[in-house]
Scaffold this motif. Structure first.
Motif, PDB file in Angstrom:
ATOM      1  N   SER A 167      33.903   1.494 -10.796  1.00 16.34           N
ATOM      2  CA  SER A 167      35.178   1.068 -10.215  1.00 16.34           C
ATOM      3  C   SER A 167      35.031  -0.125  -9.278  1.00 16.34           C
ATOM      4  CB  SER A 167      35.833   2.238  -9.467  1.00 16.34           C
ATOM      5  OG  SER A 167      35.083   2.587  -8.315  1.00 16.34           O
ATOM      6  N   ILE A 168      33.799  -0.432  -8.867  1.00 17.96           N
ATOM      7  CA  ILE A 168      33.569  -1.609  -8.016  1.00 17.96           C
ATOM      8  C   ILE A 168      32.553  -2.536  -8.687  1.00 17.96           C
ATOM      9  CG2 ILE A 168      34.236  -0.636  -5.777  1.00 17.96           C
ATOM     10  CD1 ILE A 168      31.305   0.039  -5.300  1.00 17.96           C
ATOM     11  N   ALA A 169      32.685  -2.658 -10.010  1.00 20.64           N
ATOM     12  CA  ALA A 169      31.739  -3.482 -10.767  1.00 20.64           C
ATOM     13  C   ALA A 169      31.770  -4.936 -10.332  1.00 20.64           C
ATOM     14  CB  ALA A 169      32.050  -3.382 -12.263  1.00 20.64           C
ATOM     15  N   GLU A 170      32.906  -5.400  -9.797  1.00 18.76           N
ATOM     16  CA  GLU A 170      33.024  -6.792  -9.375  1.00 18.76           C
ATOM     17  C   GLU A 170      32.453  -7.018  -7.976  1.00 18.76           C
ATOM     18  OE1 GLU A 170      34.021  -8.942 -11.579  1.00 18.76           O
ATOM     19  OE2 GLU A 170      34.361  -7.281 -12.975  1.00 18.76           O
ATOM     20  N   GLN A 171      32.139  -5.948  -7.282  1.00 11.95           N
ATOM     21  CA  GLN A 171      31.593  -6.053  -5.918  1.00 11.95           C
ATOM     22  C   GLN A 171      30.132  -5.623  -5.951  1.00 11.95           C
ATOM     23  OE1 GLN A 171      34.389  -4.369  -2.902  1.00 11.95           O
ATOM     24  NE2 GLN A 171      35.697  -3.910  -4.669  1.00 11.95           N
ATOM     25  N   LYS A 172      29.301  -6.479  -6.508  1.00 16.64           N
ATOM     26  CA  LYS A 172      27.912  -6.133  -6.785  1.00 16.64           C
ATOM     27  C   LYS A 172      27.137  -5.732  -5.534  1.00 16.64           C
ATOM     28  CE  LYS A 172      27.560  -6.641 -11.257  1.00 16.64           C
ATOM     29  NZ  LYS A 172      27.190  -5.497 -12.109  1.00 16.64           N
ATOM     30  N   GLU A 173      27.374  -6.413  -4.445  1.00 18.72           N
ATOM     31  CA  GLU A 173      26.601  -6.118  -3.229  1.00 18.72           C
ATOM     32  C   GLU A 173      26.912  -4.720  -2.716  1.00 18.72           C
ATOM     33  OE1 GLU A 173      25.892  -7.878   1.295  1.00 18.72           O
ATOM     34  OE2 GLU A 173      26.945  -9.096  -0.195  1.00 18.72           O
ATOM     35  N   ILE A 174      28.204  -4.377  -2.619  1.00 18.65           N
ATOM     36  CA  ILE A 174      28.586  -3.041  -2.156  1.00 18.65           C
ATOM     37  C   ILE A 174      28.161  -1.993  -3.174  1.00 18.65           C
ATOM     38  CG2 ILE A 174      30.527  -1.538  -1.593  1.00 18.65           C
ATOM     39  CD1 ILE A 174      31.968  -3.912  -0.447  1.00 18.65           C
ATOM     40  N   GLN A 175      28.297  -2.307  -4.454  1.00 19.59           N
ATOM     41  CA  GLN A 175      27.904  -1.382  -5.515  1.00 19.59           C
ATOM     42  C   GLN A 175      26.424  -1.025  -5.402  1.00 19.59           C
ATOM     43  OE1 GLN A 175      27.216  -2.666  -9.670  1.00 19.59           O
ATOM     44  NE2 GLN A 175      28.997  -1.408 -10.197  1.00 19.59           N
ATOM     45  N   SER A 176      25.582  -2.026  -5.221  1.00 15.80           N
ATOM     46  CA  SER A 176      24.139  -1.777  -5.118  1.00 15.80           C
ATOM     47  C   SER A 176      23.802  -1.021  -3.847  1.00 15.80           C
ATOM     48  CB  SER A 176      23.386  -3.108  -5.151  1.00 15.80           C
ATOM     49  OG  SER A 176      23.581  -3.766  -6.388  1.00 15.80           O
ATOM     50  N   LYS A 177      24.516  -1.324  -2.762  1.00 21.20           N
ATOM     51  CA  LYS A 177      24.228  -0.656  -1.488  1.00 21.20           C
ATOM     52  C   LYS A 177      24.600   0.826  -1.549  1.00 21.20           C
ATOM     53  CE  LYS A 177      26.605  -1.851   2.231  1.00 21.20           C
ATOM     54  NZ  LYS A 177      27.207  -0.634   2.879  1.00 21.20           N
ATOM     55  N   LEU A 178      25.722   1.129  -2.159  1.00 17.36           N
ATOM     56  CA  LEU A 178      26.171   2.515  -2.206  1.00 17.36           C
ATOM     57  C   LEU A 178      25.442   3.329  -3.260  1.00 17.36           C
ATOM     58  CD1 LEU A 178      30.062   2.188  -1.819  1.00 17.36           C
ATOM     59  CD2 LEU A 178      28.377   2.763  -0.060  1.00 17.36           C
ATOM     60  N   PHE A 179      25.264   2.753  -4.462  1.00 19.09           N
ATOM     61  CA  PHE A 179      24.780   3.534  -5.601  1.00 19.09           C
ATOM     62  C   PHE A 179      23.416   3.100  -6.118  1.00 19.09           C
ATOM     63  CE2 PHE A 179      29.468   3.452  -5.802  1.00 19.09           C
ATOM     64  CZ  PHE A 179      29.705   4.793  -5.567  1.00 19.09           C
ATOM     65  N   GLY A 180      22.824   2.103  -5.503  1.00 14.51           N
ATOM     66  CA  GLY A 180      21.510   1.648  -5.924  1.00 14.51           C
ATOM     67  C   GLY A 180      21.600   0.576  -6.989  1.00 14.51           C
ATOM     68  N   THR A 181      20.468  -0.025  -7.270  1.00 17.61           N
ATOM     69  CA  THR A 181      20.409  -1.098  -8.260  1.00 17.61           C
ATOM     70  C   THR A 181      20.206  -0.523  -9.658  1.00 17.61           C
ATOM     71  OG1 THR A 181      18.043  -1.319  -7.827  1.00 17.61           O
ATOM     72  CG2 THR A 181      19.519  -2.789  -6.618  1.00 17.61           C
ATOM     73  N   GLY A 221      18.479  -6.965 -12.886  1.00 13.53           N
ATOM     74  CA  GLY A 221      17.340  -7.861 -12.725  1.00 13.53           C
ATOM     75  C   GLY A 221      16.629  -7.716 -11.391  1.00 13.53           C
ATOM     76  N   LYS A 222      16.835  -6.570 -10.733  1.00 11.30           N
ATOM     77  CA  LYS A 222      16.214  -6.326  -9.431  1.00 11.30           C
ATOM     78  C   LYS A 222      15.339  -5.087  -9.500  1.00 11.30           C
ATOM     79  CE  LYS A 222      20.305  -8.077  -6.940  1.00 11.30           C
ATOM     80  NZ  LYS A 222      21.348  -7.730  -5.949  1.00 11.30           N
ATOM     81  N   GLU A 223      14.503  -4.949  -8.489  1.00  9.71           N
ATOM     82  CA  GLU A 223      13.695  -3.739  -8.383  1.00  9.71           C
ATOM     83  C   GLU A 223      14.611  -2.549  -8.146  1.00  9.71           C
ATOM     84  OE1 GLU A 223      10.144  -1.885  -5.546  1.00  9.71           O
ATOM     85  OE2 GLU A 223      10.754  -3.994  -5.363  1.00  9.71           O
ATOM     86  N   LEU A 224      14.321  -1.432  -8.816  1.00 10.90           N
ATOM     87  CA  LEU A 224      15.162  -0.256  -8.674  1.00 10.90           C
ATOM     88  C   LEU A 224      15.102   0.287  -7.247  1.00 10.90           C
ATOM     89  CD1 LEU A 224      14.516   1.739 -11.984  1.00 10.90           C
ATOM     90  CD2 LEU A 224      16.561   0.473 -11.325  1.00 10.90           C
ATOM     91  N   GLU A 225      16.285   0.511  -6.663  1.00 10.81           N
ATOM     92  CA  GLU A 225      16.382   1.050  -5.315  1.00 10.81           C
ATOM     93  C   GLU A 225      17.443   2.136  -5.282  1.00 10.81           C
ATOM     94  OE1 GLU A 225      17.227  -2.054  -2.586  1.00 10.81           O
ATOM     95  OE2 GLU A 225      15.302  -3.079  -2.840  1.00 10.81           O
ATOM     96  N   GLN A 226      17.210   3.125  -4.440  1.00 13.37           N
ATOM     97  CA  GLN A 226      18.179   4.203  -4.276  1.00 13.37           C
ATOM     98  C   GLN A 226      19.340   3.720  -3.414  1.00 13.37           C
ATOM     99  OE1 GLN A 226      16.494   7.891  -2.839  1.00 13.37           O
ATOM    100  NE2 GLN A 226      18.449   8.560  -1.978  1.00 13.37           N
ATOM    101  N   GLY A 227      20.547   4.201  -3.710  1.00 12.97           N
ATOM    102  CA  GLY A 227      21.711   3.843  -2.913  1.00 12.97           C
ATOM    103  C   GLY A 227      21.842   4.703  -1.665  1.00 12.97           C
ATOM    104  N   ASP A 228      22.850   4.381  -0.869  1.00 13.94           N
ATOM    105  CA  ASP A 228      23.064   5.078   0.405  1.00 13.94           C
ATOM    106  C   ASP A 228      23.882   6.357   0.254  1.00 13.94           C
ATOM    107  OD1 ASP A 228      21.681   3.052   1.603  1.00 13.94           O
ATOM    108  OD2 ASP A 228      23.411   2.090   2.541  1.00 13.94           O
ATOM    109  N   ILE A 229      24.512   6.562  -0.914  1.00 13.74           N
ATOM    110  CA  ILE A 229      25.418   7.695  -1.105  1.00 13.74           C
ATOM    111  C   ILE A 229      24.836   8.683  -2.119  1.00 13.74           C
ATOM    112  CG2 ILE A 229      27.725   8.387  -1.919  1.00 13.74           C
ATOM    113  CD1 ILE A 229      27.837   6.947   0.704  1.00 13.74           C
ATOM    114  N   TRP A 230      24.881   9.979  -1.773  1.00 11.66           N
ATOM    115  CA  TRP A 230      24.579  10.999  -2.778  1.00 11.66           C
ATOM    116  C   TRP A 230      25.868  11.745  -3.111  1.00 11.66           C
ATOM    117  CZ3 TRP A 230      25.756  16.034  -1.784  1.00 11.66           C
ATOM    118  CH2 TRP A 230      25.805  16.447  -0.439  1.00 11.66           C
ATOM    119  N   ILE A 231      25.973  12.188  -4.357  1.00 11.97           N
ATOM    120  CA  ILE A 231      27.179  12.857  -4.848  1.00 11.97           C
ATOM    121  C   ILE A 231      26.767  14.117  -5.598  1.00 11.97           C
ATOM    122  CG2 ILE A 231      29.128  12.673  -6.456  1.00 11.97           C
ATOM    123  CD1 ILE A 231      29.241   9.705  -5.816  1.00 11.97           C
ATOM    124  N   GLY A 232      27.453  15.231  -5.322  1.00 15.32           N
ATOM    125  CA  GLY A 232      27.148  16.499  -5.974  1.00 15.32           C
ATOM    126  C   GLY A 232      28.019  16.755  -7.184  1.00 15.32           C
TER     127      GLY A 232
END
Length: 264
Positions: A50-64, A69-80
């Motif tokens: 839903s935030i595909a156009e906001q890449k920076e926020i998308q990567s920060k919340l849900f990871g890369t 083309g970036k190193e895989l990183e975990q996001g800041d949000i977990w979801i059950g």
């Protein structure tokens, strides 16, 4: 800290299961209860897209992602996972009745840190216990019913849940059976150019509309000082997407839910 999101289903919702029996395409189920649920990966993927156009926020919340083309990183949000709290079943005497059971209510209550006493089996808020309740596939005798005055403690009191007003608490095993029997089953038939049946047919299960579900979410340890901003960003994402489409058959209007957040 754990916060919550509630889903009120506006249309039948199908999330594919791992097995198919005969011509029945099953739904995702919990392995230990066999009850339908919505996997966290499905919900996370929907929020992420839903935030595909906001890449920076998308990567920060849900990871890369690998395709970023970036190193895989975990996001800041977990979801059950999303679990059922109240599910509607047809009633010959009361139109629609929402059912749950001590197991489901206790699961929700533990996450909520709610200390209210769990209702007894056959607790009911809409009858004087002098007449039976006729459900689609069961009859609850009047002598089994118990008056339930504190039912509002087990239903989020919001405008979205105002229609959930006829509640019945069943024993765990009976509730599981009735939930299974109350799932939607849609027949799908493939037709050829002459509108004749091309091959066989299949049934697809779905969680019925007007079901109330919930899930937990929070901040991962990866946040490292960005927890507050990530929480704000995720809350804003939810506020901008109060109606979501989850699961398959979007072209048929399936899987639409109304969601809202509850913060502790």
């Amino acid at each position: 800290m754990i916060d919550y999101i509630y889903f009120y289903l506006l249309s039948p919702l199908h999330t594919g299961g791992t097995t198919q029996e005969g011509n029945l395409l099953g739904i995702a189920r919990e392995s230990h209860t066999n009850l339908p649920y919505i996997p966290s990966s499905t919900i996370r993927g929907k929020f992420r897209s839903s935030i595909a156009e906001q890449k920076e926020i998308q990567s920060k919340l849900f990871g890369t992602d690998l395709k970023d083309g970036k190193e895989l990183e975990q996001g800041d949000i977990w979801i059950g996972d999303a679990s059922i709290l109240w599910l509607p079943v047809p009633s010959l005497s009361h139109s629609v009745v929402w059912i749950s059971c001590p197991m489901l209510l206790n699961r929700w209550q533990r996450l909520q840190n709610n200390t209210s006493q769990l209702p007894a089996e056959y607790s009911c808020n809409f009858t004087n216990a002098q007449s039976p309740i006729y459900l689609k596939d069961a009859i609850i005798k009047a002598e089994h019913l118990k008056q339930w005055s504190s039912w509002k403690e087990f239903v989020p009191q919001t405008s979205e849940t105002s229609t959930i007003n006829r509640l019945l608490v069943l024993p765990d095993q009976h509730c599981t059976t009735l939930i299974q029997m109350s799932l939607w089953r849609q027949v799908k038939i493939k037709l050829d150019e002459q509108k004749s049946v091309d091959g066989g047919f299949r049934y697809e299960e779905a969680i019925p509309p007007d079901t109330l579900m919930y899930l937990s979410w929070g901040i991962t340890s990866q946040a490292n000082g960005t927890a507050k901003q990530s929480s704000v960003d995720f809350t804003n994402l939810l506020a901008a997407n109060q109606i979501l489409q989850i699961g398959g058959q979007e072209s048929l209007g399936r899987g639409f839910v109304q969601q809202w957040i509850v913060k502790n």
